[in-house]
Design a protein around this motif. Structure first.
Motif, PDB file in Angstrom:
ATOM      1  N   ASP A 208      45.527  -8.038   3.920  1.00 43.62           N
ATOM      2  CA  ASP A 208      45.266  -8.327   5.330  1.00 43.62           C
ATOM      3  C   ASP A 208      45.369  -7.069   6.188  1.00 43.62           C
ATOM      4  OD1 ASP A 208      44.724 -10.109   7.457  1.00 43.62           O
ATOM      5  OD2 ASP A 208      46.841 -10.157   7.989  1.00 43.62           O
ATOM      6  N   ARG A 209      46.260  -6.160   5.797  1.00 46.89           N
ATOM      7  CA  ARG A 209      46.482  -4.949   6.577  1.00 46.89           C
ATOM      8  C   ARG A 209      45.520  -3.822   6.229  1.00 46.89           C
ATOM      9  NH1 ARG A 209      51.056  -5.176  10.230  1.00 46.89           N
ATOM     10  NH2 ARG A 209      50.741  -7.391  10.447  1.00 46.89           N
ATOM     11  N   SER A 210      44.825  -3.935   5.094  1.00 48.04           N
ATOM     12  CA  SER A 210      44.057  -2.797   4.589  1.00 48.04           C
ATOM     13  C   SER A 210      42.639  -2.757   5.150  1.00 48.04           C
ATOM     14  CB  SER A 210      43.985  -2.873   3.059  1.00 48.04           C
ATOM     15  OG  SER A 210      43.201  -3.975   2.683  1.00 48.04           O
ATOM     16  N   ARG A 211      41.965  -1.642   4.948  1.00 47.51           N
ATOM     17  CA  ARG A 211      40.545  -1.539   5.310  1.00 47.51           C
ATOM     18  C   ARG A 211      39.735  -2.558   4.515  1.00 47.51           C
ATOM     19  NH1 ARG A 211      41.745   4.046   4.885  1.00 47.51           N
ATOM     20  NH2 ARG A 211      41.879   4.978   6.951  1.00 47.51           N
ATOM     21  N   PHE A 212      40.127  -2.723   3.246  1.00 49.60           N
ATOM     22  CA  PHE A 212      39.495  -3.725   2.388  1.00 49.60           C
ATOM     23  C   PHE A 212      39.569  -5.106   3.059  1.00 49.60           C
ATOM     24  CE2 PHE A 212      40.482  -6.560  -1.444  1.00 49.60           C
ATOM     25  CZ  PHE A 212      39.159  -6.741  -1.795  1.00 49.60           C
ATOM     26  N   GLY A 213      40.761  -5.453   3.546  1.00 50.48           N
ATOM     27  CA  GLY A 213      40.934  -6.753   4.200  1.00 50.48           C
ATOM     28  C   GLY A 213      40.106  -6.869   5.468  1.00 50.48           C
ATOM     29  N   MET A 214      40.031  -5.772   6.225  1.00 49.47           N
ATOM     30  CA  MET A 214      39.226  -5.801   7.448  1.00 49.47           C
ATOM     31  C   MET A 214      37.767  -6.050   7.098  1.00 49.47           C
ATOM     32  SD  MET A 214      39.744  -5.646  10.661  1.00 49.47           S
ATOM     33  CE  MET A 214      41.216  -4.723  11.084  1.00 49.47           C
ATOM     34  N   GLY A 215      37.311  -5.429   5.999  1.00 47.23           N
ATOM     35  CA  GLY A 215      35.937  -5.654   5.540  1.00 47.23           C
ATOM     36  C   GLY A 215      35.726  -7.106   5.142  1.00 47.23           C
ATOM     37  N   LEU A 216      36.714  -7.687   4.447  1.00 47.13           N
ATOM     38  CA  LEU A 216      36.594  -9.085   4.022  1.00 47.13           C
ATOM     39  C   LEU A 216      36.512 -10.019   5.230  1.00 47.13           C
ATOM     40  CD1 LEU A 216      39.214  -9.140   1.117  1.00 47.13           C
ATOM     41  CD2 LEU A 216      36.733  -9.270   0.890  1.00 47.13           C
ATOM     42  N   LYS A 217      37.345  -9.756   6.236  1.00 48.59           N
ATOM     43  CA  LYS A 217      37.321 -10.609   7.429  1.00 48.59           C
ATOM     44  C   LYS A 217      35.995 -10.455   8.171  1.00 48.59           C
ATOM     45  CE  LYS A 217      41.574  -9.152   8.331  1.00 48.59           C
ATOM     46  NZ  LYS A 217      42.768  -8.805   9.113  1.00 48.59           N
ATOM     47  N   ALA A 218      35.450  -9.237   8.139  1.00 43.87           N
ATOM     48  CA  ALA A 218      34.143  -9.018   8.756  1.00 43.87           C
ATOM     49  C   ALA A 218      33.072  -9.828   8.023  1.00 43.87           C
ATOM     50  CB  ALA A 218      33.794  -7.533   8.735  1.00 43.87           C
ATOM     51  N   ILE A 219      33.197  -9.931   6.688  1.00 43.55           N
ATOM     52  CA  ILE A 219      32.254 -10.740   5.910  1.00 43.55           C
ATOM     53  C   ILE A 219      32.334 -12.196   6.355  1.00 43.55           C
ATOM     54  CG2 ILE A 219      31.822 -11.700   3.601  1.00 43.55           C
ATOM     55  CD1 ILE A 219      32.654  -8.951   2.483  1.00 43.55           C
ATOM     56  N   ARG A 220      33.549 -12.670   6.581  1.00 39.83           N
ATOM     57  CA  ARG A 220      33.747 -14.048   7.037  1.00 39.83           C
ATOM     58  C   ARG A 220      33.058 -14.280   8.387  1.00 39.83           C
ATOM     59  NH1 ARG A 220      39.662 -14.668   8.332  1.00 39.83           N
ATOM     60  NH2 ARG A 220      39.062 -13.932  10.378  1.00 39.83           N
ATOM     61  N   ASP A 222      30.554 -12.286   9.956  1.00 38.39           N
ATOM     62  CA  ASP A 222      29.107 -12.035   9.962  1.00 38.39           C
ATOM     63  C   ASP A 222      28.785 -11.066   8.822  1.00 38.39           C
ATOM     64  OD1 ASP A 222      26.479 -11.240  10.383  1.00 38.39           O
ATOM     65  OD2 ASP A 222      26.651 -11.317  12.560  1.00 38.39           O
ATOM     66  N   GLU A 223      28.331 -11.641   7.710  1.00 36.20           N
ATOM     67  CA  GLU A 223      28.191 -10.841   6.494  1.00 36.20           C
ATOM     68  C   GLU A 223      27.138  -9.729   6.628  1.00 36.20           C
ATOM     69  OE1 GLU A 223      28.241 -13.212   3.008  1.00 36.20           O
ATOM     70  OE2 GLU A 223      27.665 -11.554   1.704  1.00 36.20           O
ATOM     71  N   ASP A 224      25.978 -10.063   7.217  1.00 35.56           N
ATOM     72  CA  ASP A 224      24.911  -9.057   7.357  1.00 35.56           C
ATOM     73  C   ASP A 224      25.367  -7.901   8.233  1.00 35.56           C
ATOM     74  OD1 ASP A 224      23.199 -10.519   5.804  1.00 35.56           O
ATOM     75  OD2 ASP A 224      22.337 -11.593   7.501  1.00 35.56           O
ATOM     76  N   LYS A 225      26.019  -8.273   9.315  1.00 34.18           N
ATOM     77  CA  LYS A 225      26.498  -7.253  10.246  1.00 34.18           C
ATOM     78  C   LYS A 225      27.502  -6.339   9.552  1.00 34.18           C
ATOM     79  CE  LYS A 225      27.688  -5.296  14.130  1.00 34.18           C
ATOM     80  NZ  LYS A 225      26.824  -4.302  14.739  1.00 34.18           N
ATOM     81  N   ALA A 226      28.400  -6.938   8.765  1.00 35.74           N
ATOM     82  CA  ALA A 226      29.396  -6.144   8.050  1.00 35.74           C
ATOM     83  C   ALA A 226      28.717  -5.151   7.123  1.00 35.74           C
ATOM     84  CB  ALA A 226      30.333  -7.063   7.258  1.00 35.74           C
ATOM     85  N   GLN A 227      27.688  -5.616   6.437  1.00 40.29           N
ATOM     86  CA  GLN A 227      26.997  -4.738   5.498  1.00 40.29           C
ATOM     87  C   GLN A 227      26.282  -3.604   6.234  1.00 40.29           C
ATOM     88  OE1 GLN A 227      24.261  -6.688   2.837  1.00 40.29           O
ATOM     89  NE2 GLN A 227      24.685  -5.257   1.196  1.00 40.29           N
ATOM     90  N   ALA A 228      25.721  -3.933   7.407  1.00 38.90           N
ATOM     91  CA  ALA A 228      25.037  -2.911   8.192  1.00 38.90           C
ATOM     92  C   ALA A 228      26.023  -1.846   8.681  1.00 38.90           C
ATOM     93  CB  ALA A 228      24.305  -3.540   9.379  1.00 38.90           C
ATOM     94  N   LEU A 229      27.303  -2.209   8.757  1.00 38.79           N
ATOM     95  CA  LEU A 229      28.317  -1.234   9.164  1.00 38.79           C
ATOM     96  C   LEU A 229      28.913  -0.515   7.955  1.00 38.79           C
ATOM     97  CD1 LEU A 229      30.215  -3.084  12.032  1.00 38.79           C
ATOM     98  CD2 LEU A 229      28.777  -1.076  12.220  1.00 38.79           C
ATOM     99  N   GLY A 230      28.291  -0.692   6.787  1.00 41.13           N
ATOM    100  CA  GLY A 230      28.708   0.072   5.624  1.00 41.13           C
ATOM    101  C   GLY A 230      29.713  -0.621   4.719  1.00 41.13           C
ATOM    102  N   VAL A 231      30.028  -1.885   4.973  1.00 39.21           N
ATOM    103  CA  VAL A 231      30.953  -2.603   4.098  1.00 39.21           C
ATOM    104  C   VAL A 231      30.191  -3.018   2.833  1.00 39.21           C
ATOM    105  CG1 VAL A 231      32.409  -4.642   3.824  1.00 39.21           C
ATOM    106  CG2 VAL A 231      32.292  -3.483   6.036  1.00 39.21           C
TER     107      VAL A 231
END
Lengths: 405, 259
Positions: A208-220, A222-231
C-alpha cells in the motif's frame, strides 16, 4: 500498524493553513492516532487471550473458523482491494492449496509444514498462466472467467478419484500427531492462523505504501490512464495476482491441516469464493483491516445463524439480508463509513475544499499573482487583463461537488 | 515549410527536425477506415496542432500513436526510434505523455496521490520503494503549484472542479517528464479564462524545450498557440503548415464548412 481508515491521509498541506488551525488539526490527529493504537492493543490482547477465555472447544473452533475466513479474505484482498478486479473464483486457489498440501503429505510423505508452503508455491506457479489469460479481460468478464476455473476444478476433483478421493473426499493426517487432543489442536491452529493474517496484513500494508501499490490503485481507478502514465499494468496485475493466489493457497492448506478432511463440493465452491468477496466488501475492501472486520462479522453471523436455524439454508438468507443492509447504508464498507464519521468530528475539515477561509483565499491569490506570470514576450491568447482575474476566481473558488459524467 | 512562429516567440526557432512521425498509419473499425494511411510529421520543440472536423480520425490517430490502439499497418517513430504497436507504458517511458479527451484522473485518490502515480521507474527495486518519498512529493508539489492547485493536494480528485481536474491531469503527465506531450482537446469544456491559463502553461513548457501535439477544436487557441498545424479529414492529413497559411487553405475550408 496504522489503522485501515487512514489510507488517504497525506502529509498536512505545507503552510497552507493559518497557524491556529494547524495546531488544532494536529491535536485532533494525535488524539486519533492514540485512539487507534489503544484500539489495536486492546483488540490484539483480546485475540491473544481468546483461546484461554473460550468457554468450550466448540467456541474455540468457531474462533479458528473465523480466523480462517480472515486469512482467506485478506489474501483475496491483494487483488480485489488494490486492483478492483473482483474474483469470485478464489476458492480455486484455496481448494488447490488444500489438496496440494494433503497430497504432498500422503503421497510424497513430506513434513506437513513443508507441504503447506510447497502447496502455496505450486499454486503460485499455476497462477502465472491463469493470471496471464484471465487478467486480459476486465469487469464482469473477469468475474465470469474466475468462476469458470472453480467449476472446472470441482469436476476434476470429483472425477479424478484415484488422486483426490473423488466425492468420497480426502483425509488429511493431523500435523501434531494423535497425542495432541482436539482443544489443544484448535488452540495451536488459532494462533497459526492469527500469525498468518498478521504476515499477510504486513505485506498488504507494505504494498500500500510502495510505488507498486500506487500503480495498483491507479489500475483500480482507471487502467488505461495508469498505463498512459507509464505503469506497466500487465506486470503489476499479474504480480499481485500471484501473491494473492499464494496466500489464498496457504490459507486453504492451513484449513486442510486443521480440519483434517477435504470435500470437493465444499473446497471448490462458488460460495466460499463469494464469502471472500462479501467479507472484504462488508469491512471495506480498500482498507487494510476491512477484510478482517468483514470476516469477523460474516464468520460470527454464519455460525450464529447455523446454531439458531439448524441445518436449514436459512443462515444464507439471514446473511444475505445483513449484506443487503450494509451495501444499502455503507456502500464502501464498514471501515470507510466509520472513517467518514470520525472526519465529521474533525475541527478543521481536511476533506472539505469548499470551506477555504478568506485568509487562505487571499494568500492563494497572492501566490498566483507572483508565481505564474507569463514570460516575457509571449501574449496570453485570452488576453491577460480581465482574463487573469477570472482565472484566479476559477482556481480559488470551489463549486459544490458535481457528479462526474 | 517555414519555421517562423506566427505568434509568441519564446521557442527556440531554428530546429525543424522531426520528433514524431507516422508513415502509412492505418486503422479500421469494421468497414470504417478511421485512420487511412496517414503520413504526419510533428516537429521537435514546436507546438504542433492537429485539427479536423468531428469523426475525421484525430482521436484514433492519437490512440494509435500512444499505443492505446494497435494500428493495422504503418509505422510510428519517435526521434527515429520505431515505437509502432508498443504498449502504452513503454511509449510513456520513451518520452510521450498524453492527456485524454474527456479529462481522466483517478477519482478516489487524492490530488497528491494522483501525481505520484506517474513516476518513471528504472528498476524493480525502485518500484518497491515508498510512494510517498520526499523527492517525488517535492516534485509533485512543485508541479501542483505551477498549475495552481497545490492548495487542493489532500482532496480526493473527484471532489475538485472539472477545470481543476484538467490542470491536475496536465500536472500528472508532467510528473513522468515527457519530451513530447500530446493533449487531446485541452480546451474542451473549460471556461475562456482557464483556456488562457492552459495556453500559457503550454507556452512555458514549450519554451523549456518540450514538444507539443494538441488536438483541439477551439480555433482561437489553435491559431494563437501553435507553430505548425496539421489538418485531418477522413483519416488522413489534407493540409499542413503555419496556422496563417492553413486557415486560408481552400481544402481546409471545404472540409470544415462543406462548401
Amino acid at each position: 500498524m496504522p489503522s485501515a481508515s487512514d489510507t488517504t491521509t497525506g502529509a498536512a498541506p505545507a503552510g497552507a493553513a493559518p497557524g491556529g488551525a494547524t495546531e488544532r488539526r494536529s491535536r485532533f490527529d494525535t488524539t486519533l492516532l492514540g485512539g487507534k493504537i489503544a484500539l489495536l492493543v486492546v483488540v490484539g490482547a483480546l485475540v491473544l487471550v481468546f483461546p484461554q477465555m473460550a468457554a468450550d472447544p466448540f467456541i474455540l473452533s468457531v474462533g479458528v473458523v473465523i480466523a480462517s475466513y480472515a486469512a482467506l479474505a485478506v489474501s483475496w484482498n491483494f487483488v480485489g482491494g488494490f486492483t478492483g478486479y473482483i474474483s469470485l473464483g478464489h476458492a480455486a486457489y484455496s481448494g488447490l492449496g488444500g489438496y496440494a498440501t494433503a497430497l504432498f503429505i500422503t503421497r510424497a510423505d513430506l513434513n506437513p509444514w513443508v507441504a503447506l508452503i510447497g502447496g502455496g508455491l505450486l499454486v503460485a506457479v499455476l497462477a502465472v498462466p491463469i493470471g496471464i489469460a484471465s487478467l486480459r479481460v476486465r469487469g464482469a468478464s473477469f468475474v465470469i472467467v474466475s468462476i469458470a476455473l472453480v467449476l472446472i476444478l470441482l469436476l476434476v476433483a470429483q472425477s479424478w478419484a484415484s488422486l483426490t478421493g473423488g466425492a468420497q473426499g480426502l483425509r488429511v493426517p493431523r500435523p501434531f500427531g494423535e497425542d495432541v487432543l482436539r482443544p489443544e489442536q484448535h488452540e495451536r491452529f488459532f494462533y497459526i492462523h492469527v500469525a498468518f493474517v498478521v504476515v499477510a496484513l504486513a505485506l498488504w500494508w507494505a504494498i500500500d505504501r510502495s510505488r507498486f501499490g500506487m500503480g495498483l490503485k491507479a489500475i483500480r481507478e482507471d487502467e488505461d490512464k495508469a498505463q498512459a502514465l507509464g505503469v506497466p499494468t500487465g506486470g503489476y496485475k499479474l504480480t499481485v495476482f500471484v501473491i494473492s493466489a499464494f496466500f489464498t493457497a496457504v490459507a486453504g492448506g492451513l484449513y486442510a491441516l486443521w480440519f483434517g478432511y477435504l470435500d470437493p463440493i465444499f473446497q471448490f465452491s462458488i460460495l466460499i469464493g463469494s464469502y471472500m468477496v462479501l467479507m472484504s466488501l462488508l469491512g471495506g475492501l480498500r482498507s487494510l483491516m476491512g477484510p478482517v472486520l468483514g470476516a469477523v462479522v460474516v464468520g460470527y453471523s454464519l455460525e450464529f445463524f447455523k446454531v439458531h436455524y439448524g441445518d436449514s439454508q436459512f443462515h444464507l438468507v439471514a446473511l444475505g439480508l445483513l449484506l443487503a443492509l450494509v451495501v444499502l447504508f455503507m456502500p464502501d464498507g464498514i471501515l470507510p463509513a466509520v472513517g467518514a464519521l470520525v472526519d465529521r468530528l474533525r475541527p478543521e475539515k481536511r476533506t472539505s475544499i469548499r470551506e477555504m477561509t478568506a485568509e487562505d483565499l487571499l494568500e492563494h491569490n497572492r501566490r498566483l499573482d507572483g508565481g505564474t506570470g507569463t514570460p516575457e514576450g509571449t501574449a496570453t491568447p485570452a488576453g491577460s487583463g480581465p482574463g487573469a482575474t477570472d482565472a484566479e476566481r476559477d482556481l480559488a473558488t470551489v463549486p459544490p461537488r458535481e457528479e462526474q459524467r | 515549410m517555414t519555421s517562423t512562429a506566427p505568434v509568441g516567440g519564446a521557442t527556440a526557432t531554428a530546429t525543424t527536425e522531426p520528433s514524431l512521425e507516422t508513415r502509412g498509419l492505418t486503422k479500421s473499425f469494421g468497414g470504417v477506415r478511421a485512420v487511412d494511411g496517414a503520413d504526419v510529421t510533428f516537429h521537435r520543440g514546436k507546438i504542433n496542432a492537429l485539427i479536423g472536423p468531428n469523426g475525421s480520425g484525430k482521436t484514433t490517430f492519437f490512440n494509435c500513436v500512444t499505443g492505446m490502439i494497435k494500428p493495422d499497418s504503418g509505422k510510428v517513430t519517435l526521434g527515429g526510434n520505431d515505437i509502432t504497436g508498443k504498449p502504452p507504458h513503454r511509449i510513456a517511458a520513451a518520452g510521450i505523455g498524453r492527456s485524454f479527451q474527456l479529462c481522466r484522473i483517478f477519482p478516489r485518490l487524492t490530488v497528491l496521490e494522483n501525481m505520484l502515480v506517474g513516476v518513471r521507474s528504472p528498476s524493480v527495486l525502485h518500484r518497491m520503494g515508498g510512494a510517498r518519498n520526499g523527492d517525488d512529493i517535492a516534485k509533485a508539489r512543485e508541479l501542483l503549484r505551477r498549475v495552481g492547485i497545490d492548495h487542493l493536494e489532500s482532496s480526493e480528485a473527484r471532489d475538485i472542479s472539472y477545470g481543476q481536474q484538467k490542470l491536475l491531469e496536465l500536472a500528472g503527465v508532467l510528473m513522468v517528464d515527457p519530451d513530447t506531450i500530446m493533449l487531446d482537446e485541452p480546451a474542451g469544456g473549460v471556461n475562456p479564462a482557464l483556456i488562457g491559463r492552459i495556453g500559457t502553461l503550454v507556452r512555458e513548457l514549450n519554451a523549456e524545450g518540450r514538444t507539443f501535439v494538441i488536438v483541439e477544436h477551439n480555433m482561437d487557441m489553435v491559431m494563437s498557440l501553435s507553430d505548425h498545424v496539421v489538418v485531418f479529414d477522413r483519416g488522413r492529413p489534407i493540409a499542413e503548415g503555419p496556422p496563417s497559411v492553413v486557415q486560408n487553405d481552400p481544402r481546409v475550408l471545404e472540409a470544415y464548412l462543406g462548401v
